[in-house]
Design a protein around this motif. Structure first.
Motif, PDB file in Angstrom:
ATOM      1  N   PHE B  59       5.059  -0.192  14.618  1.00  0.00           N
ATOM      2  CA  PHE B  59       6.017   0.469  13.740  1.00  0.00           C
ATOM      3  C   PHE B  59       6.279   1.881  14.257  1.00  0.00           C
ATOM      4  CE2 PHE B  59       4.071  -2.668  10.972  1.00  0.00           C
ATOM      5  CZ  PHE B  59       5.126  -3.138  10.204  1.00  0.00           C
ATOM      6  N   THR B  60       7.522   2.313  14.118  1.00  0.00           N
ATOM      7  CA  THR B  60       7.872   3.705  14.418  1.00  0.00           C
ATOM      8  C   THR B  60       8.427   4.296  13.132  1.00  0.00           C
ATOM      9  OG1 THR B  60       8.350   3.165  16.693  1.00  0.00           O
ATOM     10  CG2 THR B  60       9.234   5.236  15.865  1.00  0.00           C
ATOM     11  N   VAL B  61       7.702   5.238  12.565  1.00  0.00           N
ATOM     12  CA  VAL B  61       8.038   5.740  11.231  1.00  0.00           C
ATOM     13  C   VAL B  61       8.586   7.157  11.352  1.00  0.00           C
ATOM     14  CG1 VAL B  61       7.177   6.120   8.895  1.00  0.00           C
ATOM     15  CG2 VAL B  61       6.079   4.402  10.357  1.00  0.00           C
ATOM     16  N   SER B  62       9.808   7.350  10.860  1.00  0.00           N
ATOM     17  CA  SER B  62      10.413   8.693  10.876  1.00  0.00           C
ATOM     18  C   SER B  62      10.509   9.210   9.454  1.00  0.00           C
ATOM     19  CB  SER B  62      11.823   8.629  11.461  1.00  0.00           C
ATOM     20  OG  SER B  62      11.756   8.141  12.779  1.00  0.00           O
ATOM     21  N   ASN B  63      10.072  10.429   9.265  1.00  0.00           N
ATOM     22  CA  ASN B  63      10.144  11.040   7.931  1.00  0.00           C
ATOM     23  C   ASN B  63      11.374  11.937   7.850  1.00  0.00           C
ATOM     24  OD1 ASN B  63       9.803  12.179   5.449  1.00  0.00           O
ATOM     25  ND2 ASN B  63       7.809  13.145   5.911  1.00  0.00           N
ATOM     26  N   LYS B  64      12.400  11.460   7.146  1.00  0.00           N
ATOM     27  CA  LYS B  64      13.632  12.242   6.982  1.00  0.00           C
ATOM     28  C   LYS B  64      13.618  13.026   5.667  1.00  0.00           C
ATOM     29  CE  LYS B  64      15.534  10.132  10.582  1.00  0.00           C
ATOM     30  NZ  LYS B  64      15.514  10.789  11.899  1.00  0.00           N
ATOM     31  N   GLY B  65      12.511  12.947   4.937  1.00  0.00           N
ATOM     32  CA  GLY B  65      12.456  13.590   3.623  1.00  0.00           C
ATOM     33  C   GLY B  65      11.886  14.985   3.701  1.00  0.00           C
ATOM     34  N   SER B  66      11.537  15.528   2.531  1.00  0.00           N
ATOM     35  CA  SER B  66      11.017  16.892   2.461  1.00  0.00           C
ATOM     36  C   SER B  66       9.525  16.916   2.146  1.00  0.00           C
ATOM     37  CB  SER B  66      11.771  17.669   1.371  1.00  0.00           C
ATOM     38  OG  SER B  66      11.486  17.110   0.104  1.00  0.00           O
ATOM     39  N   LYS B  67       8.954  15.726   1.837  1.00  0.00           N
ATOM     40  CA  LYS B  67       7.523  15.669   1.507  1.00  0.00           C
ATOM     41  C   LYS B  67       6.741  15.011   2.641  1.00  0.00           C
ATOM     42  CE  LYS B  67       8.240  15.079  -3.480  1.00  0.00           C
ATOM     43  NZ  LYS B  67       8.128  14.134  -4.605  1.00  0.00           N
ATOM     44  N   VAL B  68       5.481  15.347   2.735  1.00  0.00           N
ATOM     45  CA  VAL B  68       4.607  14.642   3.668  1.00  0.00           C
ATOM     46  C   VAL B  68       4.609  13.166   3.290  1.00  0.00           C
ATOM     47  CG1 VAL B  68       2.254  14.405   4.517  1.00  0.00           C
ATOM     48  CG2 VAL B  68       3.146  16.665   3.960  1.00  0.00           C
ATOM     49  N   ASN B  69       4.693  12.300   4.272  1.00  0.00           N
ATOM     50  CA  ASN B  69       4.774  10.874   3.969  1.00  0.00           C
ATOM     51  C   ASN B  69       3.637  10.108   4.632  1.00  0.00           C
ATOM     52  OD1 ASN B  69       5.988   8.424   2.980  1.00  0.00           O
ATOM     53  ND2 ASN B  69       7.971   9.468   3.115  1.00  0.00           N
ATOM     54  N   GLU B  70       3.432   8.869   4.147  1.00  0.00           N
ATOM     55  CA  GLU B  70       2.462   7.953   4.734  1.00  0.00           C
ATOM     56  C   GLU B  70       3.107   6.589   4.766  1.00  0.00           C
ATOM     57  OE1 GLU B  70      -0.710   8.241   1.837  1.00  0.00           O
ATOM     58  OE2 GLU B  70      -1.684   9.811   2.983  1.00  0.00           O
ATOM     59  N   PHE B  71       2.646   5.741   5.683  1.00  0.00           N
ATOM     60  CA  PHE B  71       3.181   4.381   5.737  1.00  0.00           C
ATOM     61  C   PHE B  71       2.001   3.413   5.802  1.00  0.00           C
ATOM     62  CE2 PHE B  71       4.772   0.657   8.101  1.00  0.00           C
ATOM     63  CZ  PHE B  71       5.821   0.286   7.265  1.00  0.00           C
ATOM     64  N   TYR B  72       2.079   2.376   4.983  1.00  0.00           N
ATOM     65  CA  TYR B  72       0.992   1.403   4.880  1.00  0.00           C
ATOM     66  C   TYR B  72       1.507  -0.006   5.104  1.00  0.00           C
ATOM     67  CZ  TYR B  72      -1.793   4.948   2.338  1.00  0.00           C
ATOM     68  OH  TYR B  72      -2.477   6.070   1.962  1.00  0.00           O
ATOM     69  N   VAL B  73       0.642  -0.864   5.644  1.00  0.00           N
ATOM     70  CA  VAL B  73       0.846  -2.305   5.571  1.00  0.00           C
ATOM     71  C   VAL B  73      -0.318  -2.861   4.758  1.00  0.00           C
ATOM     72  CG1 VAL B  73       1.026  -4.474   6.840  1.00  0.00           C
ATOM     73  CG2 VAL B  73       2.001  -2.368   7.808  1.00  0.00           C
ATOM     74  N   TYR B  74       0.047  -3.507   3.640  1.00  0.00           N
ATOM     75  CA  TYR B  74      -0.973  -4.011   2.717  1.00  0.00           C
ATOM     76  C   TYR B  74      -1.047  -5.526   2.748  1.00  0.00           C
ATOM     77  CZ  TYR B  74      -1.026   0.456   0.061  1.00  0.00           C
ATOM     78  OH  TYR B  74      -1.159   1.744  -0.345  1.00  0.00           O
ATOM     79  N   ALA B  75      -2.262  -6.054   2.623  1.00  0.00           N
ATOM     80  CA  ALA B  75      -2.456  -7.461   2.278  1.00  0.00           C
ATOM     81  C   ALA B  75      -2.610  -7.533   0.757  1.00  0.00           C
ATOM     82  CB  ALA B  75      -3.697  -8.001   2.978  1.00  0.00           C
ATOM     83  N   ALA B  76      -2.816  -8.726   0.242  1.00  0.00           N
ATOM     84  CA  ALA B  76      -2.959  -8.891  -1.201  1.00  0.00           C
ATOM     85  C   ALA B  76      -4.064  -7.978  -1.733  1.00  0.00           C
ATOM     86  CB  ALA B  76      -3.298 -10.338  -1.519  1.00  0.00           C
ATOM     87  N   GLY B  77      -3.873  -7.481  -2.938  1.00  0.00           N
ATOM     88  CA  GLY B  77      -4.872  -6.618  -3.550  1.00  0.00           C
ATOM     89  C   GLY B  77      -4.863  -5.221  -2.958  1.00  0.00           C
ATOM     90  N   ASP B  78      -3.763  -4.872  -2.290  1.00  0.00           N
ATOM     91  CA  ASP B  78      -3.624  -3.548  -1.690  1.00  0.00           C
ATOM     92  C   ASP B  78      -4.687  -3.268  -0.633  1.00  0.00           C
ATOM     93  OD1 ASP B  78      -1.423  -3.136  -3.176  1.00  0.00           O
ATOM     94  OD2 ASP B  78      -2.236  -1.546  -4.447  1.00  0.00           O
ATOM     95  N   ARG B  79      -5.172  -4.327  -0.030  1.00  0.00           N
ATOM     96  CA  ARG B  79      -6.094  -4.109   1.079  1.00  0.00           C
ATOM     97  C   ARG B  79      -5.288  -3.614   2.279  1.00  0.00           C
ATOM     98  NH1 ARG B  79      -8.983  -7.169   4.915  1.00  0.00           N
ATOM     99  NH2 ARG B  79      -7.969  -9.113   4.333  1.00  0.00           N
ATOM    100  N   ILE B  80      -5.769  -2.564   2.898  1.00  0.00           N
ATOM    101  CA  ILE B  80      -4.995  -1.916   3.954  1.00  0.00           C
ATOM    102  C   ILE B  80      -5.190  -2.639   5.284  1.00  0.00           C
ATOM    103  CG2 ILE B  80      -4.718   0.196   5.292  1.00  0.00           C
ATOM    104  CD1 ILE B  80      -5.591   1.725   2.773  1.00  0.00           C
ATOM    105  N   MET B  81      -4.087  -3.101   5.861  1.00  0.00           N
ATOM    106  CA  MET B  81      -4.134  -3.693   7.200  1.00  0.00           C
ATOM    107  C   MET B  81      -3.992  -2.600   8.244  1.00  0.00           C
ATOM    108  SD  MET B  81      -4.541  -6.733   6.291  1.00  0.00           S
ATOM    109  CE  MET B  81      -4.547  -7.446   7.931  1.00  0.00           C
ATOM    110  N   GLY B  82      -3.231  -1.591   7.887  1.00  0.00           N
ATOM    111  CA  GLY B  82      -3.053  -0.466   8.794  1.00  0.00           C
ATOM    112  C   GLY B  82      -2.284   0.622   8.069  1.00  0.00           C
ATOM    113  N   GLU B  83      -2.475   1.857   8.493  1.00  0.00           N
ATOM    114  CA  GLU B  83      -1.723   2.940   7.868  1.00  0.00           C
ATOM    115  C   GLU B  83      -1.591   4.093   8.841  1.00  0.00           C
ATOM    116  OE1 GLU B  83      -3.342   5.953   7.168  1.00  0.00           O
ATOM    117  OE2 GLU B  83      -5.430   5.319   7.398  1.00  0.00           O
TER     118      GLU B  83
END
Lengths: 439, 378
Positions: B59-83
């Motif tokens: 993934f290539t994540v660009s933050n065009k907003g004004s706040k610090v951002n984070e990006f997650y990939v979740y499995a069921a139950g909000d288990r983090i696959m990557g962030e």
């Protein structure tokens, strides 16, 4: 077969580069004097002040980065959890890494975020969560996390002896001290203040958790109500004796007084101690108050002991119809008996700058009760916190004067004591480890 | 006897994740190559493609907003696959996430780092890309640990038989000397022994079991007789019952078949025992031989980790390195309190010594607590 999550250790070790955190951008050119005005802006934009006088909406984080650490001139929040820690590792690299991890977690929690990304449930069913969870969904609540270093940290265990600022040396004993070793000293301290006690406790608890194996809790103190105002936007609160305390406190808006009395000047810390420029020294004193005895004391005597009236906190020389908390104290004024109207042994006189060669301090204390003492009394008092430019030139002479003559001593006992060097604030990309140890 | 039930519960060695049941069709198209662009703002999270084949996804994540951002990939139950976190306004960050199993996942941007984030479904297609896990190593670990349990159980029976004989013969001093030794074998395999619910309080219950309407029997009743009250009229009968109960539990313990998670959880349960029952000096309230139990719990925990070691070294060498360092520190502290063939009494420890043991235990327990996750997620 299940998909593989990022190991938590990896997530944790992907440390905040700090690059361009939103508030840091705003803070880059921010002097402390800028903060209260921005706080005031938040207050007006949110319309009402629902935060006990901190002047900031509960969902608006206090900037973590800046010239000075937050939690000093930040308008004093309502609640506090303070912890003093001992370092148990002998490896400086482990300590430095922990300070870096703490920076990241502290900055995140200040935002109201989990200590680690997805820390509450993101690790899946078989890992212990990396955030303990009790602050999930709560607003930032004006959380500030302030770190400090005790004299013992510079004893040579970690190669820091040469970086010890000269003024960071143990406080002397004072007359009447009854210090409990289990409530005194510490290699490190963390002061977490917030308007929600759950948020403050969560912050301390999670930082401790991250530190197991490197640090161990030496003592800890909860404060349930602020006893100081650090901004002109705040009303003066009362201590457990029922008096307004710290009316003459140094306020965030008084930049000249802060520079003279609170912030360490570069000239104070030459050479290898230069990392402390812009920092401050934190004096912590756990003051047990014998509230039951106090409560049996007549009003006149109580007022004479403090030197202010109880109702509005005005100087005692003022007549009843002209009482004003902020009116100057007139130490020369005499009563009908010819004695000074503000008694010579009153707290306000002994602690006043005019009696102490101009010494002032920034008070940021909290009321506490730690349950009861087993003798039918509350274990209650004031957790005195003060930020000063040099404790030995400011707090020590003040406390010597108070310890010698203060009438209040009949009702109080100092049961814990510590001194910490509070480093300056962090800039973009900086962390506490590099700041303390050098690059 | 534990205050909390620490008995091993049967946890399935493999567990199904809801997200794995997707059964989505693999539709390969030209658009599934290259990094997936994510455009984040304070109010939106545009993921250019919402489907990718199993395996490594970039993934290539660009933050065009004004706040610090984070990006997650979740499995069921909000288990983090990557962030990827700490994406400042204006910045673009690239990251890779390994998703081995086809199924339905979620992506999320989190402007301001808080809340549920701005979510979208994300589908992983194709066949499982999971490497064949080396279950043979886990099986070897469980077999090895079963041997350890059997050897400790045999010694427990032998020493308890001897101890019971001394009690019945009225040889108080010799019985007292053997008491902490016999109990060490119990403490090493405590989570296993405790899994036989009825027998545990009879063998290892403290006087408080009376509150639950049970008779006060077993080791601690004899401990009270030997150290405090003197042998009683029924001491011999209590001793006989202890031996009968231990004989039963030893036979049961030797039949238990373990899985990898049980080893992991058992090694942690023993540290929990130490932290809540032994370092406090409450287990051996008459004999004050708590440090023997402390050392034995620690031995047992190390036994389980030793069995799992080949698995852990393969999957998380950094965890093993940290564990080794912290385990060595606790070993050194325990060794400081050795006295003759055993240990100092709890009452001989200073508060500073107790705290040092507790600090070292906290440190190693943080590592041991991570073992189950490593065993469960190859």
């Amino acid at each position: 077969m299940s998909p593989r999550p990022e190991p938590s250790a990896t997530r944790r070790s992907v440390l905040a580069s700090g690059a361009g955190v939103a508030v840091a951008g705003a803070a880059a050119g921010l002097t402390y004097a800028g903060r209260p005005s921005s706080a005031a802006a938040h207050q007006s934009s949110s319309g009402t002040d629902a935060t006990g006088g901190t002047g900031r909406a509960a969902d608006e984080p206090v900037p973590f980065r800046g010239e000075h650490q937050a939690g000093i001139v930040t308008p004093a929040q309502d609640r506090m959890h303070f912890v003093a820690l001992d370092v148990v590792t002998t490896d400086p690299a482990e300590l430095s890494l922990l300070l870096k991890e703490w920076t990241r977690a502290a900055e995140r929690m200040t935002y109201g975020a989990e200590a680690t990304p997805g820390g509450v449930v993101g690790g899946g069913p078989h890992r212990p969560p990396t955030d303990t969870g009790e602050a999930l969904d709560l607003p930032p609540s004006n959380l500030t996390i302030t770190i400090g270093y005790g004299p013992s940290l510079f004893d040579g265990r970690f190669g820091l002896a040469g970086r010890r600022p000269e003024a960071l040396r143990e406080l002397p004993g004072f007359t009447g001290d009854d210090l409990d070793p289990a409530r005194t000293g510490g290699d490190l301290c963390i002061q977490a203040c917030a308007d929600d006690p759950q948020v403050a406790v969560h912050a301390v608890r999670n930082l401790i958790r991250i530190g197991f194996g490197v640090i161990s809790v030496r003592w800890s103190q909860l404060g349930f109500g602020r006893t100081s105002s650090t901004s002109t936007s705040q009303a003066t609160p009362r201590n457990l004796f029922g008096f307004k305390d710290g009316t003459a406190n140094i306020k965030a808006e008084d930049g000249a007084a802060l520079a003279e009395h609170v912030w360490v000047d570069p000239a104070d810390v030459p050479g290898d101690a230069a990392w402390m420029a812009g920092g401050s020294y934190l004096v912590a004193r756990r003051i047990r108050m014998h509230v039951e005895v106090w409560d049996r004391t007549p009003l006149q005597e109580q007022e004479d002991i403090f030197g202010r009236d109880k109702a509005v906190g005005a100087s005692l020389h003022l007549p009843a119809d002209r009482r004003d908390e902020n009116a100057p104290l007139d130490f020369a004024a005499k009563g009908v008996d010819g004695q000074p109207r503000i008694p010579l042994t009153s707290h306000v006189r002994l602690a006043h700058e005019s009696q102490l060669d101009g010494i002032r301090i920034l008070r940021r204390g909290y009321n506490f009760t730690d349950g009861s003492d087993g003798s039918g009394h509350l274990d209650a008092g004031l957790f005195f916190l003060a930020f000063v430019r040099d404790a030995h030139r400011q707090f020590v002479p003040m406390q010597q004067a108070l310890a010698k003559s203060d009438k209040l001593n009949e009702y109080i006992e100092h049961t814990g004591s510590a001194l910490f060097a509070v480093p300056p604030g962090l800039g973009d990309g900086e962390d506490w480890g590099v700041q303390l140890f050098g690059a | 006897m534990t205050r909390r039930a620490l008995a091993l519960t049967l946890v399935p060695a493999t567990f199904a994740l809801a997200a794995c049941g997707g059964g989505s069709d693999a539709t390969s198209s030209a658009g599934t190559k290259g990094p997936i662009t994510v455009t984040a703002s304070d109010t939106a999270c545009d993921v250019a493609r919402t489907e990718a084949p199993a395996g490594q996804i970039e993934f290539t994540v660009s933050n065009k907003g004004s706040k610090v951002n984070e990006f997650y990939v979740y499995a069921a139950g909000d288990r983090i696959m990557g962030e990827v976190e700490n994406i400042a306004p204006g910045l673009t960050r690239t990251f890779h996430v390994e998703v081995a199993e086809p199924g339905t996942y979620e992506t999320a941007c989190k402007p301001g780092m808080v809340g549920k984030g701005i979510r979208s479904d994300f589908t992983v297609t194709g066949a499982s890309a999971a490497p064949q896990s080396d279950d043979a190593k886990v099986t070897a670990a469980t077999t090895s640990y079963a041997r350890y349990v059997a050897s400790q159980a045999d010694a427990l029976l032998a020493r308890t038989t001897e101890f019971v004989g001394l009690v019945k013969a009225g040889k108080v001093e010799q019985a007292k000397a053997l008491y902490p030794v016999a109990r060490s074998y119990w403490e090493r395999i405590e989570p296993v022994a405790e899994s036989f619910g009825d027998l545990d309080p009879k063998i290892d219950g403290r006087e408080d079991v009376v509150e639950d309407g049970m008779a006060f029997t077993g080791y601690h009743r004899l401990e009270q007789d030997l150290w405090v009250k003197g042998l009683q009229g029924d001491s011999a009968a209590i001793a006989d019952q202890l031996l009968a109960d231990v004989t039963t539990i030893v036979a049961e313990a030797k039949k238990v078949e373990f899985n990898g998670l049980q080893l992991a959880n058992g090694s942690k349960a023993l540290l929990d025992e130490m932290a809540t029952g032994k370092i406090t000096g409450e287990e051996e309230r008459y004999s004050h031989t708590d440090l023997w139990d402390f050392a034995a719990n620690w031995d047992g925990s190390k036994g389980a980790i030793a069995a799992l070691r080949p698995v852990l070294e393969e999957r998380d060498a950094a965890l093993v390195a940290s564990y080794d360092k912290r385990a060595a520190a606790l070993d050194a502290l325990v060794a400081k309190h050795q006295k003759g063939d055993g240990y100092q009494l709890y009452t001989e420890l200073t508060p500073i010594e107790v705290r040092a043991l507790s600090d070292a235990l906290d440190a190693v327990a943080e590592d041991v607590a991570k073992v189950a996750g490593v065993v469960a997620n190859p």
